[in-house]
Design a protein around this motif. Sequence first.
Motif, PDB file in Angstrom:
ATOM      1  N   GLN A  59     -21.354  25.606  -0.028  1.00 47.26           N
ATOM      2  CA  GLN A  59     -22.636  25.280  -0.637  1.00 47.26           C
ATOM      3  C   GLN A  59     -23.267  24.072   0.048  1.00 47.26           C
ATOM      4  N   GLY A  60     -24.565  24.160   0.335  1.00 42.69           N
ATOM      5  CA  GLY A  60     -25.303  23.036   0.892  1.00 42.69           C
ATOM      6  C   GLY A  60     -25.270  22.946   2.410  1.00 42.69           C
ATOM      7  N   SER A  61     -24.556  23.837   3.083  1.00 44.95           N
ATOM      8  CA  SER A  61     -24.539  23.804   4.550  1.00 44.95           C
ATOM      9  C   SER A  61     -25.931  24.129   5.077  1.00 44.95           C
ATOM     10  N   TYR A  62     -26.382  23.365   6.073  1.00 45.56           N
ATOM     11  CA  TYR A  62     -27.769  23.485   6.529  1.00 45.56           C
ATOM     12  C   TYR A  62     -28.084  24.859   7.097  1.00 45.56           C
ATOM     13  N   PHE A  63     -27.072  25.566   7.591  1.00 41.70           N
ATOM     14  CA  PHE A  63     -27.306  26.839   8.272  1.00 41.70           C
ATOM     15  C   PHE A  63     -27.275  28.036   7.325  1.00 41.70           C
ATOM     16  N   ASN A  64     -27.003  27.854   6.045  1.00 37.55           N
ATOM     17  CA  ASN A  64     -26.830  28.996   5.141  1.00 37.55           C
ATOM     18  C   ASN A  64     -28.062  29.885   5.080  1.00 37.55           C
ATOM     19  N   ARG A  65     -29.244  29.271   4.929  1.00 39.63           N
ATOM     20  CA  ARG A  65     -30.473  30.068   4.833  1.00 39.63           C
ATOM     21  C   ARG A  65     -30.691  30.902   6.095  1.00 39.63           C
ATOM     22  N   HIS A  66     -30.429  30.294   7.259  1.00 35.70           N
ATOM     23  CA  HIS A  66     -30.624  31.036   8.505  1.00 35.70           C
ATOM     24  C   HIS A  66     -29.669  32.228   8.600  1.00 35.70           C
ATOM     25  N   LEU A  67     -28.430  32.037   8.166  1.00 34.51           N
ATOM     26  CA  LEU A  67     -27.449  33.118   8.257  1.00 34.51           C
ATOM     27  C   LEU A  67     -27.862  34.315   7.408  1.00 34.51           C
ATOM     28  N   THR A  68     -28.428  34.049   6.239  1.00 35.73           N
ATOM     29  CA  THR A  68     -28.839  35.156   5.376  1.00 35.73           C
ATOM     30  C   THR A  68     -30.155  35.777   5.849  1.00 35.73           C
ATOM     31  N   ASP A  69     -31.093  34.937   6.273  1.00 34.19           N
ATOM     32  CA  ASP A  69     -32.409  35.449   6.668  1.00 34.19           C
ATOM     33  C   ASP A  69     -32.392  36.144   8.027  1.00 34.19           C
ATOM     34  N   ALA A  70     -31.730  35.525   9.000  1.00 33.69           N
ATOM     35  CA  ALA A  70     -31.770  36.052  10.367  1.00 33.69           C
ATOM     36  C   ALA A  70     -30.737  37.142  10.621  1.00 33.69           C
ATOM     37  N   PHE A  71     -29.578  37.017   9.996  1.00 35.82           N
ATOM     38  CA  PHE A  71     -28.479  37.944  10.308  1.00 35.82           C
ATOM     39  C   PHE A  71     -28.097  38.849   9.139  1.00 35.82           C
ATOM     40  N   GLY A  72     -28.689  38.612   7.971  1.00 28.48           N
ATOM     41  CA  GLY A  72     -28.383  39.473   6.836  1.00 28.48           C
ATOM     42  C   GLY A  72     -26.966  39.333   6.318  1.00 28.48           C
ATOM     43  N   ILE A  73     -26.362  38.177   6.525  1.00 27.43           N
ATOM     44  CA  ILE A  73     -24.998  37.932   6.065  1.00 27.43           C
ATOM     45  C   ILE A  73     -25.008  37.672   4.562  1.00 27.43           C
ATOM     46  N   GLN A  74     -24.032  38.226   3.859  1.00 24.39           N
ATOM     47  CA  GLN A  74     -23.861  37.993   2.434  1.00 24.39           C
ATOM     48  C   GLN A  74     -22.874  36.835   2.254  1.00 24.39           C
ATOM     49  N   LEU A  75     -23.378  35.669   1.916  1.00 19.24           N
ATOM     50  CA  LEU A  75     -22.515  34.494   1.796  1.00 19.24           C
ATOM     51  C   LEU A  75     -21.915  34.393   0.391  1.00 19.24           C
ATOM     52  N   VAL A  76     -20.612  34.134   0.377  1.00 15.72           N
ATOM     53  CA  VAL A  76     -19.903  33.807  -0.858  1.00 15.72           C
ATOM     54  C   VAL A  76     -19.578  32.325  -0.748  1.00 15.72           C
ATOM     55  N   ASN A  77     -20.400  31.488  -1.370  1.00 12.13           N
ATOM     56  CA  ASN A  77     -20.313  30.047  -1.143  1.00 12.13           C
ATOM     57  C   ASN A  77     -19.394  29.340  -2.135  1.00 12.13           C
ATOM     58  N   PHE A  78     -18.666  28.354  -1.600  1.00 13.95           N
ATOM     59  CA  PHE A  78     -17.755  27.533  -2.387  1.00 13.95           C
ATOM     60  C   PHE A  78     -18.159  26.070  -2.219  1.00 13.95           C
ATOM     61  N   THR A  79     -17.662  25.225  -3.126  1.00  8.29           N
ATOM     62  CA  THR A  79     -18.010  23.807  -3.049  1.00  8.29           C
ATOM     63  C   THR A  79     -17.113  23.031  -2.111  1.00  8.29           C
ATOM     64  N   SER A  80     -15.952  23.586  -1.752  1.00 11.10           N
ATOM     65  CA  SER A  80     -15.015  22.855  -0.897  1.00 11.10           C
ATOM     66  C   SER A  80     -14.354  23.790   0.100  1.00 11.10           C
ATOM     67  N   GLN A  81     -13.869  23.211   1.195  1.00 15.19           N
ATOM     68  CA  GLN A  81     -13.174  23.999   2.201  1.00 15.19           C
ATOM     69  C   GLN A  81     -11.897  24.656   1.685  1.00 15.19           C
ATOM     70  N   PRO A  82     -11.038  23.945   0.940  1.00 16.86           N
ATOM     71  CA  PRO A  82      -9.816  24.605   0.455  1.00 16.86           C
ATOM     72  C   PRO A  82     -10.098  25.882  -0.314  1.00 16.86           C
ATOM     73  N   GLU A  83     -11.151  25.877  -1.131  1.00 17.95           N
ATOM     74  CA  GLU A  83     -11.513  27.080  -1.874  1.00 17.95           C
ATOM     75  C   GLU A  83     -11.891  28.213  -0.925  1.00 17.95           C
ATOM     76  N   ALA A  84     -12.674  27.880   0.111  1.00 22.53           N
ATOM     77  CA  ALA A  84     -13.124  28.902   1.053  1.00 22.53           C
ATOM     78  C   ALA A  84     -11.952  29.447   1.874  1.00 22.53           C
ATOM     79  N   TYR A  85     -11.070  28.566   2.331  1.00 25.25           N
ATOM     80  CA  TYR A  85      -9.896  29.020   3.086  1.00 25.25           C
ATOM     81  C   TYR A  85      -9.009  29.922   2.222  1.00 25.25           C
ATOM     82  N   ARG A  86      -8.863  29.554   0.962  1.00 27.17           N
ATOM     83  CA  ARG A  86      -8.036  30.359   0.060  1.00 27.17           C
ATOM     84  C   ARG A  86      -8.640  31.747  -0.133  1.00 27.17           C
ATOM     85  N   ALA A  87      -9.960  31.790  -0.279  1.00 26.00           N
ATOM     86  CA  ALA A  87     -10.637  33.080  -0.439  1.00 26.00           C
ATOM     87  C   ALA A  87     -10.479  33.939   0.811  1.00 26.00           C
TER      88      ALA A  87
END
Length: 274
Positions: free
Chosen positions: A151-179
């Motif tokens: 959450q809050g990464s500056y590139f998130n909007r570009h990834l969804t708008d330009a590449f159509g990526i479906q982001l599953v956002n977390f507040t911390s890296q450990p959560e994202a790595y675990r997922a």
Amino acid sequence: MRTCIGLLSATAISMAVLTTPSLADTLADIKSRGTLSVGIKNDYPPYGFLNENGEIVGFEVELAKYVANELLGSPDKIELVPVVASNRIEFLNSGRIDVIFATLGVTDERKKVIDYTVEYVNSPGPSVFARKEAKFTEWEQLRGQSLCGIQGSYFNRHLTDAFGIQLVNFTSQPEAYRALMDNRCVGFVFDDMTLRQALKQSEWADYKIAVETYEYLPIAGGLRKNDAAFSEAVNAAIVKAEGEGKLIEWETEFDMPQSDYLVERAEAARAAAN
């Protein structure tokens, strides 16, 4: 290499504006209380992370301590406040911290609500961390795919708008790595340098950088707007550190790839001082 600067959400910008207090002279305030309060990452090697003793260390931690020493006469006159991408600007503008040294990319949208210090790193942007068997190698191949993000990464909007990526956002890296390990996403999209640091750990032996970054982004400290005396003092400290070769020392200490950018900054700082 083309540069695509991501955008903060309108909601985040509005909240930052609404929470900005009237703080006219941070420099006088920190000298009065004798402590510099710094927003720092504690889960983001090599910039800020916990070592084996539970201490926050890293490239930006050393920079923050250097600034504290210049402003207050000791690197220990500092309060390190852990922040994440989604709350660091709010913490700054609400007065919880005096300055951000937390992998803060320089973007036009952020300039609407904060001021920046001089830039001190030119950092690779996002890449994709995935299992070695992953077949995708290009951003365009990720359209419609679910990727873990922060959450809050500056590139998130570009990834969804330009590449159509479906982001599953977390507040911390450990959560994202675990997922990612739990196969809740096909990859983790995040800062390239941090992902490459993770690859050095044995637990990620079956993973790779599947898609390379598409940009480089300057990183700087974050300051409240129109705080001229504090801004001048912090910038002077950063440039002094550059001229003394400190940033190059910290780059080596924290096992960062050697950067021509830091060398050029050091040379420019030394020339300006002569």
